[in-house]
Design an enzyme around this catalytic site. Structure first.
Site: not given
Length: 335
Positions: A71, A154, A172
């Site tokens: 991520e 997020y 996202d």
DNA sequence: GAACCGTGGCA
DNA sequence: TTGCCAAGGTT
């Protein structure tokens, strides 16, 4: 009854009103809305079963740390460029404590050319915090994730959902675009994420926890592979028949121009060149080596100062520079 | 909320 | 060739 005359009650207009992001949103969906949302879930989930990419961070062996590393790397960087760096990173630092034991400069070096190298520094900082505060295990709590450096709304939702199967709205750029088109009926979402988008994402989230987690990954994948920013492939889209944007004739984006980024000639470009020199040098480099990358001395100095201020570069005595060691440089003392 | 923060591929 | 775009976060 409408939403305007009975704010204390759930609005119950006809179908599709769950798409009205401006309407007051109850905490619990009423039946018509839930049914409407459910019509999107099954096709997207089934499509995901068939077409999901086999990405390393989606394999069980990746674990929460693998998910978290991915991520960080995927923030504003395409999958194809992340893949090789991700593999090397996990091989070298299989646990948060392994990275925490390293100098932050090593993280910056291993980051390579992924861009936005402050992410490497923050990932290192997050590994240190996880080692110190969480016993070396990536926390599963959304709030604890959010408290780590480099993790915003997020990423906290993504890690909690993808790594731990929790129910979170994972918003996202891909999901925002899918929702903007399928639900709101516009080509592109606003420049900045709005409260209306968050409400919509929550309204569309399946009630069941594991289903919600799959939905988060599936809706994101749909945006990445089918409902892309440029050439949307509606013929391959499992919800094309229900897409508000397509059904209204795909009206072109009208709002303010989507923000463009200039790069050539900016401090960012200079910073990039300076840091590239330091990344590739095994030992401290002299000022002259940095001076060679940019002609304008004023801008060059400003960029270097910025890198030092950000903790990406460590100045040494005698005009030498290196990537940060994480240990304070021992001041020259007499004794 | 706006500005800033890298890098490279593609239409 | 060049603008657009890519699993955002921080200040």
């Amino acid at each position: 009854m409408t939403a305007t005359d009975a704010p204390s009650e759930a609005p119950v207009p006809a179908s599709s009103e769950f798409l009205d992001a401006e309407a007051p949103t109850p905490d619990v969906l009423d039946a018509p809305q839930a049914d409407e949302a459910a019509l999107l879930h099954a096709p997207v989930l089934a499509w995901f079963e068939q077409h999901a990419r086999d990405l390393p961070w989606r394999r069980p062996e990746a674990g929460a740390w693998g998910v978290m590393v991915s991520e960080f790397m995927l923030q504003q960087t395409p999958v194809a460029r992340v893949l090789p760096v991700y593999e090397q990173w996990l091989a070298r630092w299989p646990r948060p404590a392994d990275l925490a034991a390293e100098a932050p400069g090593e993280a910056v070096r291993a980051w390579g050319r992924l861009g936005y190298p402050r992410r490497a520094l923050r990932l290192h900082g997050a590994a240190v915090a996880i080692t110190e505060r969480h016993g070396g295990d990536v926390p599963s709590d959304h709030g604890q994730l959010l408290a780590l450096p480099g993790i915003g709304e997020y990423t906290a939702a993504a890690v909690a959902s993808f790594a731990y199967g929790q129910r979170h709205a994972v918003l996202d750029t891909n999901v925002r675009r899918v929702f903007a088109r399928a639900a709101t009926g516009i080509q592109y979402p606003p420049n900045a994420t709005t409260a209306a988008e968050r409400r919509l994402a929550r309204a569309l989230l399946p009630a069941d926890e594991p289903t919600a987690a799959h939905w988060a990954a599936a809706s994101m994948e749909l945006g990445a592979l089918v409902c892309t920013a440029r050439n949307e492939a509606c013929e391959r889209c499992p919800i094309a028949s229900r897409c508000a944007w397509r059904l209204s004739g795909k009206p072109a984006h009208d709002g303010p121009p989507r923000r463009g980024q200039t790069y050539a000639g900016t401090d960012r470009q200079v910073r990039g060149r300076l840091l590239a020199v330091l990344r590739e040098a095994p030992s401290p480099v002299p000022q002259a080596a940095l001076d060679a990358v940019w002609a304008d001395p004023v801008q060059r100095a400003r960029a270097l100062d910025g890198l030092v201020a950000d903790g990406l570069v460590e100045p040494l005595a005698q005009g030498m520079y290196r990537l940060p060691t994480g240990r304070p440089v021992r001041p020259a003392t007499h004794s």
